[in-house]
Scaffold this motif. Structure first.
Motif, PDB file in Angstrom:
ATOM      1  N   GLU A  15      -6.929  -4.599  -4.802  1.00  0.00           N
ATOM      2  CA  GLU A  15      -7.320  -4.737  -6.213  1.00  0.00           C
ATOM      3  C   GLU A  15      -6.605  -3.697  -7.071  1.00  0.00           C
ATOM      4  O   GLU A  15      -6.078  -4.006  -8.145  1.00  0.00           O
ATOM      5  CB  GLU A  15      -8.839  -4.577  -6.328  1.00  0.00           C
ATOM      6  CG  GLU A  15      -9.352  -4.835  -7.730  1.00  0.00           C
ATOM      7  CD  GLU A  15     -10.872  -4.745  -7.800  1.00  0.00           C
ATOM      8  OE1 GLU A  15     -11.524  -5.593  -7.189  1.00  0.00           O
ATOM      9  OE2 GLU A  15     -11.375  -3.816  -8.459  1.00  0.00           O
ATOM     10  N   ASP A  16      -6.563  -2.452  -6.567  1.00  0.00           N
ATOM     11  CA  ASP A  16      -5.887  -1.392  -7.331  1.00  0.00           C
ATOM     12  C   ASP A  16      -4.382  -1.643  -7.408  1.00  0.00           C
ATOM     13  O   ASP A  16      -3.764  -1.432  -8.452  1.00  0.00           O
ATOM     14  CB  ASP A  16      -6.161  -0.023  -6.671  1.00  0.00           C
ATOM     15  CG  ASP A  16      -7.630   0.335  -6.746  1.00  0.00           C
ATOM     16  OD1 ASP A  16      -8.294  -0.129  -7.703  1.00  0.00           O
ATOM     17  OD2 ASP A  16      -8.123   1.038  -5.850  1.00  0.00           O
ATOM     18  N   ILE A  17      -3.837  -2.114  -6.263  1.00  0.00           N
ATOM     19  CA  ILE A  17      -2.387  -2.400  -6.249  1.00  0.00           C
ATOM     20  C   ILE A  17      -2.078  -3.478  -7.278  1.00  0.00           C
ATOM     21  O   ILE A  17      -1.140  -3.387  -8.065  1.00  0.00           O
ATOM     22  CB  ILE A  17      -1.944  -2.869  -4.834  1.00  0.00           C
ATOM     23  CG1 ILE A  17      -2.216  -1.777  -3.798  1.00  0.00           C
ATOM     24  CG2 ILE A  17      -0.478  -3.275  -4.826  1.00  0.00           C
ATOM     25  CD1 ILE A  17      -2.054  -2.222  -2.352  1.00  0.00           C
ATOM     26  N   SER A  30       2.475   1.785  -3.452  1.00  0.00           N
ATOM     27  CA  SER A  30       1.599   2.180  -4.563  1.00  0.00           C
ATOM     28  C   SER A  30       0.741   3.398  -4.255  1.00  0.00           C
ATOM     29  O   SER A  30       0.168   4.006  -5.146  1.00  0.00           O
ATOM     30  CB  SER A  30       0.681   1.018  -4.939  1.00  0.00           C
ATOM     31  OG  SER A  30      -0.328   0.902  -3.978  1.00  0.00           O
ATOM     32  N   GLY A  31       0.632   3.695  -2.964  1.00  0.00           N
ATOM     33  CA  GLY A  31      -0.195   4.830  -2.562  1.00  0.00           C
ATOM     34  C   GLY A  31      -1.668   4.531  -2.665  1.00  0.00           C
ATOM     35  O   GLY A  31      -2.504   5.423  -2.594  1.00  0.00           O
ATOM     36  N   SER A  32      -2.003   3.259  -2.857  1.00  0.00           N
ATOM     37  CA  SER A  32      -3.408   2.890  -2.962  1.00  0.00           C
ATOM     38  C   SER A  32      -3.819   2.084  -1.745  1.00  0.00           C
ATOM     39  O   SER A  32      -3.008   1.363  -1.159  1.00  0.00           O
ATOM     40  CB  SER A  32      -3.623   2.065  -4.227  1.00  0.00           C
ATOM     41  OG  SER A  32      -4.949   1.660  -4.272  1.00  0.00           O
ATOM     42  N   LYS A  33      -5.102   2.177  -1.359  1.00  0.00           N
ATOM     43  CA  LYS A  33      -5.551   1.467  -0.157  1.00  0.00           C
ATOM     44  C   LYS A  33      -6.064   0.082  -0.486  1.00  0.00           C
ATOM     45  O   LYS A  33      -6.026  -0.815   0.330  1.00  0.00           O
ATOM     46  CB  LYS A  33      -6.643   2.277   0.547  1.00  0.00           C
ATOM     47  CG  LYS A  33      -6.066   3.425   1.334  1.00  0.00           C
ATOM     48  CD  LYS A  33      -7.086   4.021   2.245  1.00  0.00           C
ATOM     49  CE  LYS A  33      -6.416   5.070   3.128  1.00  0.00           C
ATOM     50  NZ  LYS A  33      -7.378   5.807   3.901  1.00  0.00           N
ATOM     51  N   ARG A  34      -6.608  -0.096  -1.711  1.00  0.00           N
ATOM     52  CA  ARG A  34      -7.238  -1.370  -2.063  1.00  0.00           C
ATOM     53  C   ARG A  34      -6.235  -2.288  -2.770  1.00  0.00           C
ATOM     54  O   ARG A  34      -5.516  -1.855  -3.673  1.00  0.00           O
ATOM     55  CB  ARG A  34      -8.443  -1.129  -2.962  1.00  0.00           C
ATOM     56  CG  ARG A  34      -9.577  -0.411  -2.236  1.00  0.00           C
ATOM     57  CD  ARG A  34     -10.636   0.016  -3.212  1.00  0.00           C
ATOM     58  NE  ARG A  34     -11.236  -1.154  -3.869  1.00  0.00           N
ATOM     59  CZ  ARG A  34     -11.695  -1.126  -5.102  1.00  0.00           C
ATOM     60  NH1 ARG A  34     -11.623  -0.029  -5.821  1.00  0.00           N
ATOM     61  NH2 ARG A  34     -12.241  -2.192  -5.630  1.00  0.00           N
ATOM     62  N   GLY A  62      -4.269  -1.275 -14.946  1.00  0.00           N
ATOM     63  CA  GLY A  62      -4.999  -0.337 -14.101  1.00  0.00           C
ATOM     64  C   GLY A  62      -6.276   0.199 -14.718  1.00  0.00           C
ATOM     65  O   GLY A  62      -7.347   0.116 -14.122  1.00  0.00           O
ATOM     66  N   ASP A  63      -6.199   0.725 -15.939  1.00  0.00           N
ATOM     67  CA  ASP A  63      -7.376   1.340 -16.554  1.00  0.00           C
ATOM     68  C   ASP A  63      -8.068   0.336 -17.487  1.00  0.00           C
ATOM     69  O   ASP A  63      -7.587   0.048 -18.586  1.00  0.00           O
ATOM     70  CB  ASP A  63      -6.923   2.580 -17.335  1.00  0.00           C
ATOM     71  CG  ASP A  63      -8.129   3.331 -17.875  1.00  0.00           C
ATOM     72  OD1 ASP A  63      -9.278   3.000 -17.453  1.00  0.00           O
ATOM     73  OD2 ASP A  63      -7.940   4.241 -18.708  1.00  0.00           O
ATOM     74  N   GLU A  97      -2.498  -2.243 -10.886  1.00  0.00           N
ATOM     75  CA  GLU A  97      -1.412  -1.309 -11.218  1.00  0.00           C
ATOM     76  C   GLU A  97      -0.107  -2.069 -11.460  1.00  0.00           C
ATOM     77  O   GLU A  97       0.604  -1.835 -12.433  1.00  0.00           O
ATOM     78  CB  GLU A  97      -1.244  -0.335 -10.049  1.00  0.00           C
ATOM     79  CG  GLU A  97      -0.420   0.892 -10.402  1.00  0.00           C
ATOM     80  CD  GLU A  97      -0.289   1.786  -9.176  1.00  0.00           C
ATOM     81  OE1 GLU A  97       0.839   1.918  -8.690  1.00  0.00           O
ATOM     82  OE2 GLU A  97      -1.336   2.303  -8.705  1.00  0.00           O
ATOM     83  N   ARG A 113       0.836  -1.211   0.000  1.00  0.00           N
ATOM     84  CA  ARG A 113       0.000   0.000   0.000  1.00  0.00           C
ATOM     85  C   ARG A 113       0.864   1.251   0.000  1.00  0.00           C
ATOM     86  O   ARG A 113       0.613   2.198  -0.742  1.00  0.00           O
ATOM     87  CB  ARG A 113      -0.898   0.006   1.233  1.00  0.00           C
ATOM     88  CG  ARG A 113      -2.146  -0.836   1.042  1.00  0.00           C
ATOM     89  CD  ARG A 113      -3.005  -0.796   2.276  1.00  0.00           C
ATOM     90  NE  ARG A 113      -4.181  -1.624   2.089  1.00  0.00           N
ATOM     91  CZ  ARG A 113      -4.732  -2.358   3.032  1.00  0.00           C
ATOM     92  NH1 ARG A 113      -4.219  -2.390   4.246  1.00  0.00           N
ATOM     93  NH2 ARG A 113      -5.803  -3.065   2.778  1.00  0.00           N
TER      94      ARG A 113
END
Lengths: 539, 258
Positions: free
Chosen positions: B233-235, B227-231, B243-244, B238, B224
């Motif tokens: 799934e996003d990590i 990547s600066g992300s909390k979830r 990601g997109d 990414e 986290r």
């Protein structure tokens, strides 16, 4: 629609080969990451195996035909040969169809078709088997028909001879289907070891009787009461199979006989086509029935959560026995040697000159069942693992543990066949009590060391990390032929040495069978020790 | 922390010309629940099968409890329990027969085996299915039998390849709790999954594998932070460069509306 049937037929065969090869380093090396290369490799392989089978059939038949036409009265000899070759097409097609459907059933190859709005599956099965596997055996009659045409100039025989070959193939398919349909129904309705019920035994006995009659009709038709009285009568031509020899290869025909021949051929074609249509749909339904619906969902026993204490090898043996006898596709494969060899042996009962040397002569004949079983059972025992091979690979089992456990299963089945048959023959030849003991023991030891050798050979061929096993994982028919050759040499050598030894000792070996059996036993035990030593050194 | 129970160095596995694993380096310690995340075909199953000594590798170095996965295959199989991606079982056996077979081959004492089978069957609520042919069981029940067969010998190392597939919520919870318990006992657990919530709730450390390489590894907090992300799934998306996803969805919608 026809194009769909053909494409799906090709897909079924390609799938069989892919499942067999996908874990092998050779296949991975040759195809790399490319699906196109993989597909091409499989196509080539299908063509290659078909061509090898067809060419070996041609060569085998050409050899037999050439030897026959050099003899005096070549037409009479070709006539006899035609019986054997057409019977061969029939028996090979029974065997090949059972092997073919084993893979289809084990890996549920028709499952992807089920959700699709199509009902062509029942045509895909025969097409797939016929085009890519079964038809290769038709080549066995080409030299025979060519030789017959060369001698007689009879163009008509080319047409009827070819038609009869197709009929034999269709008959083999229908007989194989009937066996699958009848025996599967009997086995899979009942859970547990109750599968060996009276009904199953009667059905198996029924098929064995059919094959015994078939063998007698080919080899010693005079022993079937009605046939000798029909000789030289037009009705004789109507007897299945014998009719081939008399109608197609019976020498130049008068116009009336040619018409009669044509009528019989057409009648049989109609009969075989009818049988095929009746059996095919039922067989397809049975073959494509999923495991979930074919194995009963009912509990075998309600409270049982653990089994009786048993040793390590007994556990492995029990697992293999259940895996073979509860799955009809595996059980049928175990029956093939019985269906193919036992009838030949039993027909010896009616063939008096076959037992002129007493039990020793019978012993030589019984080696045929050793050779067929030792070549076939190791293959069947390995194939029956199917995807269970990945369970085995994840367990701390040494290769030799697997070899011995498979060996026990094979030996039990073999002994169950051989002991009663031996006793039957010995009663007929009035062998003395020592022979009653030595005769089956020698056969069983022969089976044990040859099949140990073969199981080890097959096991070493399985690549590490394999997830599936089927007939083609070991090379298909080619491997079976190699196994036959190895087993024939391994079985024949001790017997030959023993014959020579007993000749040196008693001059007329067959007059003193006990010394023959004793020396065979000594050499067999020696062979067993050597092969066990090799197996024990396997990692 | 003691010696790592699994050491992998520069592991490469080729299937012909296809490189399935491309230089994997990692160490897993006793007591860890190590999560392996990655899209389909990223090499997770290949990696797990190599660690269990079911599959050979091309080059590299893999040691499990100090044992070489190629030379000491038998010893490794004794101390590992492996649940494959799809439950492969003998369909003509019943769960009772199958588990007794596995227990016997693993030389578990008879009474101990009987006790364990009863206990696991009760925990996973499959007592009523224990004497039915495996071939006639549902996917989830087969999966339970496969899980029990991999745990019945109380292995030191537990390797689970998508083991939560097909499990009902109760059984999934039991398995998660069991893994936590095993981890507290010092056993090593490697866990591959697509279900990111499971990885989040069970794993002490996670590696994201993509095209045969580890693209990120660490505790959830470390991932986290990086990547600066909390979830998760996003990590994950990414790290795997996915990601997109909106262009993919848009293209699908267009195709279906034509």
């Amino acid at each position: 629609m026809n194009r769909d049937i053909f494409e799906l037929s090709r897909r079924i065969v390609a799938e069989q080969r892919y499942l067999a090869l996908k874990d092998s380093p050779k296949f991975q090396q040759k195809t790399g990451a490319s699906a196109t290369q993989g597909a091409r490799y499989i196509e080539r392989l299908i063509f290659f195996t078909y061509a090898v089978t067809a060419v070996s059939m041609l060569a085998f038949s050409a050899f037999l035909t050439l030897t026959q036409i050099r003899l005096a009265d070549p037409l009479a000899h070709l006539q006899t040969l035609s019986l054997l070759l057409y019977a061969y097409i029939f028996l090979i097609s029974v065997y090949s169809f059972i092997m073919f459907t084993n893979i289809v059933r084990t890996y549920r190859l028709f499952e992807p078709l089920k959700p699709l709005p199509t009902n062509i599956g029942h045509m895909v099965l025969p097409m797939s088997w016929f085009v890519f596997t079964g038809s290769s055996s038709l080549f066995v009659i080409v030299p025979l028909i060519a030789a017959y045409f060369w001698i007689t100039g009879d163009l008509f025989s080319i047409f009827t001879g070819t038609l009869w070959a197709f009929l034999m193939l269709a008959l083999g398919y229908t007989a194989g289907s009937a066996m699958i349909f009848t025996l599967s129904g009997s086995l899979e309705k009942r859970p547990g070891m109750r599968s060996g019920s009276l009904s199953s035994i009667l059905r198996v006995a029924g098929f064995i009787t059919f094959f015994v009659l078939f063998e007698i009709a080919i080899q010693i038709p005079q022993e079937i009461p009605i046939l000798p009285s029909l000789a030289n009568h037009p009705a004789y031509m109507a007897v299945p199979l014998l009719g081939i020899a008399y109608t197609v290869f019976g020498g130049p025909l008068s116009t009336s006989y040619a018409i009669y021949d044509m009528l019989i051929t057409v009648a049989y074609t109609a009969l075989v086509v009818f049988a095929f249509i009746v059996v095919n749909r039922h067989t397809f339904t049975r073959i494509t029935k999923s495991e979930a619906s074919s194995l009963t969902g009912a509990a075998i026993s309600r409270k049982k959560l653990h089994e009786s204490r048993s040793g390590f090898y007994i556990t492995l043996l029990r697992k293999d026995m259940r895996n073979i006898f509860r799955k009809s596709q595996n059980f049928l494969m175990m029956l093939i040697p019985i269906f193919l060899v036992l009838p030949t042996l039993l027909s010896l009962f009616f063939y008096s000159s076959g037992i002129s040397f007493g039990s020793v002569s019978i012993y030589y004949s019984m080696l045929a069942i050793v050779i067929v079983s030792s070549a076939f059972y190791p293959l069947v025992l390995m194939i029956s693992e199917g995807s269970g091979i990945s369970v085995i690979q994840a367990l701390p089992l040494r290769m030799r543990d697997i070899i011995y456990s498979k060996e026990y299963v094979g030996a039990i089945v073999f002994a169950t066949i051989v002991i009663p048959v031996s006793v039957l023959f010995l009663i007929r030849t009035r062998g003395d009590p020592v022979i009653f003991l030595l005769f089956p023991i020698n056969l069983i030891i022969s089976f044990v060391y040859t099949s140990l050798f073969n199981i080890r050979r097959l096991l070493l061929k399985i690549p590490k990390g394999s997830t599936t096993l089927n007939f083609y994982s070991f090379g298909g028919n080619l491997e079976l032929v190699i196994l036959f050759a190895i087993t024939a040499v391994l079985t024949a050598l001790p017997t030959m040495v023993s014959t020579v030894l007993s000749y040196i000792v008693v001059k007329v070996p067959f007059s003193h069978p006990v010394s023959f059996y004793l020396s065979t036993l000594a050499i067999n035990l020696f062979s067993l020790l050597i092969i066990m030593n090799t197996v024990n050194r396997t990692p | 922390m003691g010696k790592p129970s699994i050491v992998v160095h520069n592991l490469i596995k080729n299937y012909g010309q296809l490189r399935a694993l491309d230089g994997i380096d990692l160490e897993i310690n006793p007591g860890e629940v190590f999560g392996l995340l990655g899209p389909n075909g990223s090499g997770k199953t290949t990696f797990l099968r190599i660690v269990c000594s079911i599959l050979d590798y091309t080059t590299g170095y893999v040691r499990v409890s100090g044992l070489d996965v190629v030379k000491d295959s038998m010893e490794i199989k004794k101390i590992t329990g492996y649940v494959p991606e799809t439950p492969v079982l003998y369909e003509s056996l019943t769960p009772t027969e199958f588990l007794n077979f596995i227990g016997s081959v693993r030389r578990i004492e008879h009474n101990t085996l009987a006790r364990r089978i009863e206990s696991f069957a009760h925990a996973f609520e499959i007592e009523d299915n224990m004497n039915t042919f495996i071939g006639s069981l549902s996917f989830g029940t087969k999966q339970k039998v496969a899980i029990i067969s991999s745990l019945i010998h109380d292995p030191e190392i537990i390797i689970l390849d998508e083991a939560m597939n097909g499990l009902d919520p109760r059984s999934a919870r039991i398995l998660k709790n069991l893994l936590t318990e095993y981890s507290a006992q010092g056993k090593t657990i490697i866990f591959s999954t697509h279900v990111l919530e499971v990885a989040e709730s069970v794993c002490t450390r996670i590696a994201i594998i993509y095209k045969g390489r580890i693209v990120d590894i660490g505790t959830l907090a470390e991932l986290r932070q990086r990547s600066g992300s909390k979830r998760l799934e996003d990590i994950f998306l990414e790290a795997t460069g996915e990601g997109d996803l909106s262009p993919v969805i848009k293209s699908l919608k267009e195709t279906m509306s034509r």
